[in-house]
Design a protein around this motif. Structure first.
Motif, mmCIF file in Angstrom:
data_model
loop_
_atom_site.group_PDB
_atom_site.id
_atom_site.type_symbol
_atom_site.label_atom_id
_atom_site.label_comp_id
_atom_site.label_asym_id
_atom_site.label_seq_id
_atom_site.Cartn_x
_atom_site.Cartn_y
_atom_site.Cartn_z
ATOM 1 N N ALA A 141 0.828 -1.210 0.000
ATOM 2 C CA ALA A 141 0.000 0.000 0.000
ATOM 3 C C ALA A 141 0.865 1.264 0.000
ATOM 4 O O ALA A 141 0.589 2.235 -0.714
ATOM 5 N N VAL A 142 1.950 1.234 0.808
ATOM 6 C CA VAL A 142 2.850 2.392 0.843
ATOM 7 C C VAL A 142 3.511 2.592 -0.509
ATOM 8 O O VAL A 142 3.659 3.717 -1.003
ATOM 9 N N GLY A 143 3.919 1.474 -1.143
ATOM 10 C CA GLY A 143 4.544 1.592 -2.458
ATOM 11 C C GLY A 143 3.578 2.148 -3.499
ATOM 12 O O GLY A 143 3.948 2.992 -4.316
ATOM 13 N N ARG A 144 2.323 1.656 -3.466
ATOM 14 C CA ARG A 144 1.338 2.195 -4.409
ATOM 15 C C ARG A 144 1.059 3.669 -4.142
ATOM 16 O O ARG A 144 0.925 4.463 -5.084
ATOM 17 N N PHE A 145 0.974 4.032 -2.844
ATOM 18 C CA PHE A 145 0.749 5.443 -2.510
ATOM 19 C C PHE A 145 1.894 6.307 -3.004
ATOM 20 O O PHE A 145 1.673 7.369 -3.602
ATOM 21 N N LEU A 146 3.130 5.854 -2.764
ATOM 22 C CA LEU A 146 4.288 6.633 -3.227
ATOM 23 C C LEU A 146 4.325 6.697 -4.751
ATOM 24 O O LEU A 146 4.669 7.739 -5.328
ATOM 25 N N GLY A 147 3.965 5.563 -5.412
ATOM 26 C CA GLY A 147 3.934 5.595 -6.869
ATOM 27 C C GLY A 147 2.881 6.549 -7.399
ATOM 28 O O GLY A 147 3.125 7.310 -8.347
ATOM 29 N N THR A 148 1.677 6.509 -6.778
ATOM 30 C CA THR A 148 0.628 7.440 -7.199
ATOM 31 C C THR A 148 1.032 8.878 -6.933
ATOM 32 O O THR A 148 0.808 9.769 -7.770
ATOM 33 N N PHE B 223 4.105 10.085 -6.745
ATOM 34 C CA PHE B 223 5.131 10.458 -7.718
ATOM 35 C C PHE B 223 4.505 10.707 -9.093
ATOM 36 O O PHE B 223 4.912 11.612 -9.820
ATOM 37 N N ARG B 224 3.494 9.893 -9.419
ATOM 38 C CA ARG B 224 2.850 10.063 -10.718
ATOM 39 C C ARG B 224 2.145 11.405 -10.809
ATOM 40 O O ARG B 224 2.296 12.130 -11.809
ATOM 41 N N TRP B 225 1.351 11.767 -9.754
ATOM 42 C CA TRP B 225 0.579 13.002 -9.821
ATOM 43 C C TRP B 225 1.390 14.245 -9.505
ATOM 44 O O TRP B 225 0.976 15.347 -9.826
ATOM 45 N N THR B 226 2.518 14.087 -8.820
ATOM 46 C CA THR B 226 3.330 15.259 -8.482
ATOM 47 C C THR B 226 4.490 15.485 -9.453
ATOM 48 O O THR B 226 4.939 16.623 -9.600
ATOM 49 N N VAL B 227 4.975 14.420 -10.110
ATOM 50 C CA VAL B 227 6.142 14.569 -10.980
ATOM 51 C C VAL B 227 5.831 14.140 -12.415
ATOM 52 O O VAL B 227 6.019 14.904 -13.360
ATOM 53 N N ALA B 228 5.325 12.908 -12.579
ATOM 54 C CA ALA B 228 5.179 12.370 -13.931
ATOM 55 C C ALA B 228 4.100 13.100 -14.719
ATOM 56 O O ALA B 228 4.334 13.536 -15.868
ATOM 57 N N GLU B 229 2.880 13.247 -14.139
ATOM 58 C CA GLU B 229 1.805 13.913 -14.856
ATOM 59 C C GLU B 229 2.103 15.386 -15.139
ATOM 60 O O GLU B 229 1.883 15.866 -16.259
#
Length: 355
Positions: free
Chosen positions: A249-256, A258-264
């Motif tokens: 869950a922590v990994g998915r939260f960090l991935g999400t 990172f996705r919404w703060t950096v990748a997107e």
């Protein structure tokens, strides 16, 4: 607990089994289980998160660094060691070994075979025939000497030894055996008494206290420690699984995150800002510059061609001033008539009848 597990109904479900187990274990096990699982869960969750992070980092490092580096090292090893060794083996050692083998066959094997066949074999046959004759003579002499010595030894050694064994050694041995049996019986009685005394002494002083310590102290303590250890092990298993869910869950939260703060934002900036700006720069700056550069290049090539042509003409003029006009080659008379003298379709004259 063992009788309860053995007598359990075959159709009992997991809830009934857990209820029976909790009833059979008692309140002590339940009281130990809850705090142990809480403490183990608190301790295991950070370890599991760190472990999963290290696993991901290790996979990335393996795929991006170690595997290409290993392939490069393997290729370098083949290029530096394997291929030169194969070349040396194939083109140096194998021909050299074949040459040495052929030379050894010619210089050693063939002469040795010739010496063995034509020299040593006849000499050996003659020597064997000589030794066979000498052996036959010595065998006849030895048989006679052996028969005489055997008869002499029988009457001088064997017969007196048999009489001495039958009438002297046998009675003495029987007497010594009877004395030895009596001595052994006495020693056995003494050893039996001493062993019985030592047995009861050790039993009273060591065995009975050890049994009492085992049954009344170590067994209860061991059962308690076994329960605690089993609960700690079960708690570790549950905590490790729960920590896996938490880590995922922590990994998915960090991935999400990172996705919404950096990748997107980076993707949006690339699509909405950098791509139009790049197209505008390309259309307004780079293409005119490229056209200007191509025009400059064409003008430079034309200027170079003009300068090359001027230099060529100047060289021709200098050569003409120094050496004069070049001699023109005379035309060679051809057998075929020229185009003006050839017969045409609308004229009756030919090149042969024309004045």
């Amino acid at each position: 607990m063992g009788m309860v597990d053995l007598e359990k109904a075959p159709g009992a479900g997991p809830r009934e089994e857990s209820a029976r187990r909790s009833d059979a274990e008692g309140c002590l096990v339940v009281a130990i289980r809850i705090p142990v699982r809480i403490v183990v869960l608190v301790l295991v969750v950070p370890v599991r998160i760190v472990w999963d992070a290290l696993v991901v980092a290790g996979r990335v490092l393996r795929d991006t660094v170690l595997r290409p580096f290993g392939r490069a090292l393997a290729w370098l090893g083949r290029a530096v060691f394997v291929w030169p060794l194969v070349g040396v083996w194939r083109y140096v050692l194998v021909p050299l070994a074949k040459g040495v083998a052929w030379l050894g066959n010619v210089l050693l094997v063939v002469p040795a075979v010739w010496v063995y066949r034509w020299l040593l074999t006849p000499v050996g046959h003659g020597f064997a025939w000589f030794l066979a004759g000498v052996g036959a003579v010595f065998a006849a002499v030895g048989r006679g000497l052996y028969a005489g010595l055997a008869r002499l030894a029988r009457y001088l050694v064997v017969v007196p030894a048999a009489w001495f064994y039958a009438w002297v050694l046998t009675p003495v041995g029987h007497a010594l055996a009877w004395c030895g049996r009596g001595l052994l019986w006495c020693l056995g009685m003494v050893v039996t008494g001493v062993g019985t005394a030592l047995y009861w002494t050790v039993r009273v002083l060591l065995v009975l206290p050890a049994l009492a310590l085992w049954w009344w102290v170590l067994t209860p303590v061991g059962r308690v420690l076994a329960v605690i250890g089993r609960e700690v092990w079960d708690a570790l298993g549950h905590a490790w699984r729960i920590a896996g869910y938490v880590s995922r869950a922590v990994g998915r939260f960090l991935g999400t995150l990172f996705r919404w703060t950096v990748a997107e934002p980076a993707r949006w900036a690339y699509r909405s800002v950098l791509t139009p700006v790049g197209h505008a720069v390309r259309d307004t700056v780079l293409r005119p510059l490229a056209e200007g550069a191509r025009g400059v290049g064409r003008a430079a090539r034309q200027a170079l061609d003009s300068a090359r042509l001027s230099v060529r003409q100047a060289r021709a003029d200098v050569r003409r001033m120094l050496f004069g006009e070049p001699v023109k080659a005379r035309p060679v008379a051809r057998r075929e008539p020229s185009a003006a003298e050839a017969r045409t379709l609308g004229s009756s004259t030919t090149a042969l009848t024309k004045d």
